[in-house]
Scaffold this active site. Structure first.
Site, mmCIF file in Angstrom:
data_model
loop_
_atom_site.group_PDB
_atom_site.id
_atom_site.type_symbol
_atom_site.label_atom_id
_atom_site.label_comp_id
_atom_site.label_asym_id
_atom_site.label_seq_id
_atom_site.Cartn_x
_atom_site.Cartn_y
_atom_site.Cartn_z
ATOM 1 N N THR A 138 59.451 48.974 -22.190
ATOM 2 C CA THR A 138 59.691 49.020 -23.636
ATOM 3 C C THR A 138 61.119 49.443 -23.961
ATOM 4 O O THR A 138 61.755 50.144 -23.163
ATOM 5 C CB THR A 138 58.698 50.035 -24.268
ATOM 6 O OG1 THR A 138 59.113 50.327 -25.583
ATOM 7 C CG2 THR A 138 58.662 51.349 -23.500
ATOM 8 N N ASP A 139 61.573 49.084 -25.153
ATOM 9 C CA ASP A 139 62.893 49.556 -25.612
ATOM 10 C C ASP A 139 62.863 51.037 -25.978
ATOM 11 O O ASP A 139 63.910 51.657 -26.149
ATOM 12 C CB ASP A 139 63.381 48.717 -26.808
ATOM 13 C CG ASP A 139 62.471 48.771 -28.029
ATOM 14 O OD1 ASP A 139 61.370 49.355 -27.956
ATOM 15 O OD2 ASP A 139 62.870 48.227 -29.087
ATOM 16 N N GLU A 140 61.634 51.606 -26.084
ATOM 17 C CA GLU A 140 61.539 53.000 -26.528
ATOM 18 C C GLU A 140 62.114 53.972 -25.500
ATOM 19 O O GLU A 140 62.388 55.126 -25.815
ATOM 20 C CB GLU A 140 60.083 53.348 -26.879
ATOM 21 C CG GLU A 140 59.574 52.423 -27.967
ATOM 22 C CD GLU A 140 58.227 52.801 -28.569
ATOM 23 O OE1 GLU A 140 57.888 53.999 -28.572
ATOM 24 O OE2 GLU A 140 57.528 51.895 -29.039
ATOM 25 N N TYR A 163 54.801 58.974 -24.641
ATOM 26 C CA TYR A 163 54.673 57.562 -24.227
ATOM 27 C C TYR A 163 55.979 57.053 -23.622
ATOM 28 O O TYR A 163 56.001 56.555 -22.486
ATOM 29 C CB TYR A 163 54.283 56.696 -25.437
ATOM 30 C CG TYR A 163 54.504 55.208 -25.207
ATOM 31 C CD1 TYR A 163 53.771 54.510 -24.244
ATOM 32 C CD2 TYR A 163 55.468 54.497 -25.938
ATOM 33 C CE1 TYR A 163 53.986 53.152 -24.023
ATOM 34 C CE2 TYR A 163 55.684 53.143 -25.720
ATOM 35 C CZ TYR A 163 54.947 52.475 -24.758
ATOM 36 O OH TYR A 163 55.156 51.141 -24.532
ATOM 37 N N LYS A 167 56.938 55.866 -19.752
ATOM 38 C CA LYS A 167 57.442 54.524 -19.410
ATOM 39 C C LYS A 167 58.814 54.645 -18.733
ATOM 40 O O LYS A 167 59.100 53.924 -17.775
ATOM 41 C CB LYS A 167 57.550 53.646 -20.660
ATOM 42 C CG LYS A 167 56.233 53.245 -21.286
ATOM 43 C CD LYS A 167 55.340 52.382 -20.401
ATOM 44 C CE LYS A 167 55.846 50.977 -20.199
ATOM 45 N NZ LYS A 167 54.853 50.113 -19.496
HETATM 46 P P1 NAD Z 1 47.514 47.511 -24.765
HETATM 47 O O1 NAD Z 1 47.290 48.956 -24.989
HETATM 48 O O2 NAD Z 1 47.063 46.525 -25.796
HETATM 49 O O3 NAD Z 1 46.823 47.059 -23.400
HETATM 50 C C1 NAD Z 1 46.885 47.839 -22.238
HETATM 51 C C2 NAD Z 1 45.909 47.256 -21.219
HETATM 52 O O4 NAD Z 1 45.998 48.029 -20.017
HETATM 53 C C3 NAD Z 1 44.446 47.313 -21.679
HETATM 54 O O5 NAD Z 1 43.800 46.111 -21.361
HETATM 55 C C4 NAD Z 1 43.863 48.468 -20.860
HETATM 56 O O6 NAD Z 1 42.483 48.331 -20.604
HETATM 57 C C5 NAD Z 1 44.700 48.367 -19.594
HETATM 58 N N1 NAD Z 1 44.760 49.669 -18.877
HETATM 59 C C6 NAD Z 1 45.073 50.873 -19.417
HETATM 60 N N2 NAD Z 1 45.016 51.820 -18.457
HETATM 61 C C7 NAD Z 1 44.690 51.191 -17.300
HETATM 62 C C8 NAD Z 1 44.504 51.623 -15.966
HETATM 63 N N3 NAD Z 1 44.633 52.917 -15.624
HETATM 64 N N4 NAD Z 1 44.189 50.712 -15.024
HETATM 65 C C9 NAD Z 1 44.051 49.392 -15.352
HETATM 66 N N5 NAD Z 1 44.200 48.927 -16.603
HETATM 67 C C10 NAD Z 1 44.526 49.817 -17.572
HETATM 68 O O7 NAD Z 1 49.084 47.368 -24.486
HETATM 69 P P2 NAD Z 1 50.084 46.187 -24.871
HETATM 70 O O8 NAD Z 1 50.576 46.419 -26.243
HETATM 71 O O9 NAD Z 1 49.485 44.905 -24.479
HETATM 72 O O10 NAD Z 1 51.288 46.533 -23.884
HETATM 73 C C11 NAD Z 1 51.318 46.009 -22.563
HETATM 74 C C12 NAD Z 1 52.574 46.521 -21.869
HETATM 75 O O11 NAD Z 1 53.729 46.136 -22.593
HETATM 76 C C13 NAD Z 1 52.616 48.040 -21.751
HETATM 77 O O12 NAD Z 1 53.136 48.359 -20.484
HETATM 78 C C14 NAD Z 1 53.591 48.451 -22.853
HETATM 79 O O13 NAD Z 1 54.260 49.642 -22.513
HETATM 80 C C15 NAD Z 1 54.522 47.268 -22.890
HETATM 81 N N6 NAD Z 1 55.162 47.004 -24.192
HETATM 82 C C16 NAD Z 1 54.405 46.882 -25.321
HETATM 83 C C17 NAD Z 1 55.031 46.582 -26.517
HETATM 84 C C18 NAD Z 1 54.236 46.402 -27.791
HETATM 85 O O14 NAD Z 1 54.831 46.230 -28.864
HETATM 86 N N7 NAD Z 1 52.921 46.377 -27.755
HETATM 87 C C19 NAD Z 1 56.425 46.423 -26.581
HETATM 88 C C20 NAD Z 1 57.142 46.555 -25.392
HETATM 89 C C21 NAD Z 1 56.515 46.837 -24.204
HETATM 90 P P1 TYD Z 2 53.535 51.354 -33.869
HETATM 91 O O1 TYD Z 2 52.905 50.033 -34.181
HETATM 92 O O2 TYD Z 2 52.652 52.489 -33.468
HETATM 93 O O3 TYD Z 2 54.632 51.053 -32.742
HETATM 94 P P2 TYD Z 2 55.797 52.042 -32.140
HETATM 95 O O4 TYD Z 2 55.509 53.430 -32.529
HETATM 96 O O5 TYD Z 2 55.620 51.816 -30.678
HETATM 97 O O6 TYD Z 2 57.069 51.504 -32.688
HETATM 98 O O7 TYD Z 2 54.378 51.805 -35.109
HETATM 99 C C1 TYD Z 2 55.418 50.987 -35.641
HETATM 100 C C2 TYD Z 2 56.082 51.759 -36.762
HETATM 101 O O8 TYD Z 2 55.156 51.917 -37.830
HETATM 102 C C3 TYD Z 2 56.495 53.164 -36.377
HETATM 103 O O9 TYD Z 2 57.717 53.477 -37.029
HETATM 104 C C4 TYD Z 2 55.379 54.036 -36.894
HETATM 105 C C5 TYD Z 2 54.923 53.301 -38.133
HETATM 106 N N1 TYD Z 2 53.489 53.407 -38.508
HETATM 107 C C6 TYD Z 2 53.122 53.710 -39.828
HETATM 108 O O10 TYD Z 2 53.984 53.915 -40.696
HETATM 109 N N2 TYD Z 2 51.792 53.757 -40.120
HETATM 110 C C7 TYD Z 2 50.811 53.548 -39.197
HETATM 111 O O11 TYD Z 2 49.607 53.630 -39.532
HETATM 112 C C8 TYD Z 2 51.195 53.234 -37.851
HETATM 113 C C9 TYD Z 2 50.171 53.000 -36.791
HETATM 114 C C10 TYD Z 2 52.556 53.159 -37.554
#
Ligand code: NAD
Ligand code: TYD
Length: 359
Positions: A138-140, A163, A167
């Site tokens: 992630t960019d975070e 989180y 990461k």
């Molecule tokens: P998500 O939470 O929707 O899905 C996570 C998946 O991992 C789920 O299917 C869960 O069952 C599985 N999981 C969790 N713990 C596990 C374990 N111990 N063993 C096996 N499986 C396990 O997450 P997402 O949003 O799809 O993100 C996927 C990846 O991308 C993550 O690594 C996250 O850090 C990264 N990412 C997400 C975003 C975003 O905006 N969602 C952005 C950048 C990077």
């Molecule tokens: P989120 O979807 O949790 O992603 P991330 O924290 O990884 O960026 O949140 C996106 C942005 O929205 C973040 O600035 C937090 C804000 N947010 C709200 O304002 N209300 C909400 O209910 C949630 C879940 C997030």
């Protein structure tokens, strides 16, 4: 002739993982795909309806921290590539319960790296042909930006939530396995994704669900925090490019070049739903459901990605404009309300009440 690759996808039942599994089945149908997922609250087999076990695909329910299960897969399936999505992924949950983030994101990644090291490297530390370990991050990890600037691959890590710290730790382990052992690793650091199958605890699907049900729309703080939104399909295509053509040892930033304040995203969703569903009551728009709530602890102000490397080296660019992607996403959630209610079980209700109260 090159062997048909066997790819281990971890977390393939989550939001981005499920979109990636679908993309891979469609675009690389000849590859064998093993999807390993623990099925936590965020993982759902409903995300993969239509994808059946068979010669090209197998689902395995296991924890990435389970050394024996991972070892068994590397031995039994002859894994060539790993695309590692599995993680605890929600910042708010990392604030209320960080332990699972340390376990899955750090220990789980370490467990996978160790299995790859044991199976892929020969006595001289040379990797077997065709092996690649792609860690999805992630960019975070870069922390929070002020009004100016962008995250590039050389920006110093400065994670600020449990989180992002977990990461960042996993990213460091992955790069250490490249530098120390010569494991062919790749890292992608992506901005906020949105699109189908996102669990309704993240901003966009949570606001969508509440706005469809005419419930309060919680916006943290002043709503002026900025995220760089990318359609999930674009992210998945970028991951496939990096997997096939990225340079081992490198990391690639992926972003949408699409900065939006949270309040802009929320009002846009309200307006689209008002048009699609009509006003909740005469003279009342969904914007009136917006409720400013207590800010997230340590809330990062702004994320923005400089994606020059992936564009210049691999020719990847996002295809879906936010204005189109958000309309497609609204339509998907409207058409899939059964999916939303099926993934939202009792534990989610408990979480939601703890976060936002009983409304
Ligand atoms: P998500 O939470 O929707 O899905 C996570 C998946 O991992 C789920 O299917 C869960 O069952 C599985 N999981 C969790 N713990 C596990 C374990 N111990 N063993 C096996 N499986 C396990 O997450 P997402 O949003 O799809 O993100 C996927 C990846 O991308 C993550 O690594 C996250 O850090 C990264 N990412 C997400 C975003 C975003 O905006 N969602 C952005 C950048 C990077
Ligand atoms: P989120 O979807 O949790 O992603 P991330 O924290 O990884 O960026 O949140 C996106 C942005 O929205 C973040 O600035 C937090 C804000 N947010 C709200 O304002 N209300 C909400 O209910 C949630 C879940 C997030």
């Amino acid at each position: 002739m090159q062997k048909t690759p066997t790819v281990l996808v971890t977390g393939g039942c989550g939001f981005i993982g499920a979109n990636f599994v679908r993309l891979l089945r469609q675009q690389r149908p000849q590859w064998r795909l093993i999807n390993l997922d623990k099925l936590t609250y965020a993982g759902n087999l409903n995300n993969l309806t239509g994808i059946q076990d068979g010669p090209g695909y197998r689902f395995v329910r296991a924890d990435i921290c389970d050394t024996a299960a991972i070892e068994g897969l590397f031995t039994g399936e002859g894994i060539d590539m790993v695309v590692h999505f599995a993680a605890e992924s929600h910042v708010d949950r990392s604030i209320t319960g960080p332990a699972a983030f340390i376990e899955t994101n750090i220990v789980g990644t370490f467990t996978l790296l160790e299995a790859a090291r044991r199976h892929w490297l020969d006595g001289e530390g040379k990797p077997a042909a065709g092996t690649r370990f792609l860690h999805v991050s992630t960019d975070e990890v870069y922390g929070s930006l002020g009004e100016e600037g962008f995250f590039s691959e050389t920006t110093a890590y400065d994670p600020r939530s449990p989180y992002s710290a977990s990461k960042a730790s996993s990213d460091h382990l992955v790069s250490a396995y490249f530098h120390t052992y010569g494991l062919p690793t790749l890292i992608t650091n992506c901005s906020n994704n949105y699109g189908p199958y996102q669990f309704p605890e993240k901003l966009i699907p949570l606001i969508l669900r509440n706005a469809m049900q005419e419930k309060p729309l919680p916006v943290y703080g002043d709503g002026r925090n900025i995220r760089d939104w990318l359609y999930v399909g674009d992210h998945c295509e970028a991951v496939l490019e990096v997997l096939e053509r990225g340079l081992p040892g490198r990391s690639y930033n992926i972003g949408g070049n699409n900065e939006k304040m949270n309040i802009e995203v929320v009002t846009l969703i309200c307006d689209i739903l008002d048009r699609r569903l009509g006003l909740p009551e005469k003279g009342m728009t969904r914007r009136s459901l917006i409720t400013f709530v207590r800010d997230r602890l340590g809330h990062d102000r702004r994320y923005a990605i400089d994606a020059a490397r992936i564009r210049e080296e691999l020719g990847w660019q996002p295809k879906v404009a936010f204005e189109d992607g958000i309309e497609m996403t609204v339509d998907w959630y409207l058409a899939n309300q059964d999916w939303v209610e099926a993934v939202v079980d009792g534990s989610y209700q408990e979480y939601y009440t703890k976060m936002y109260g009983d409304r």
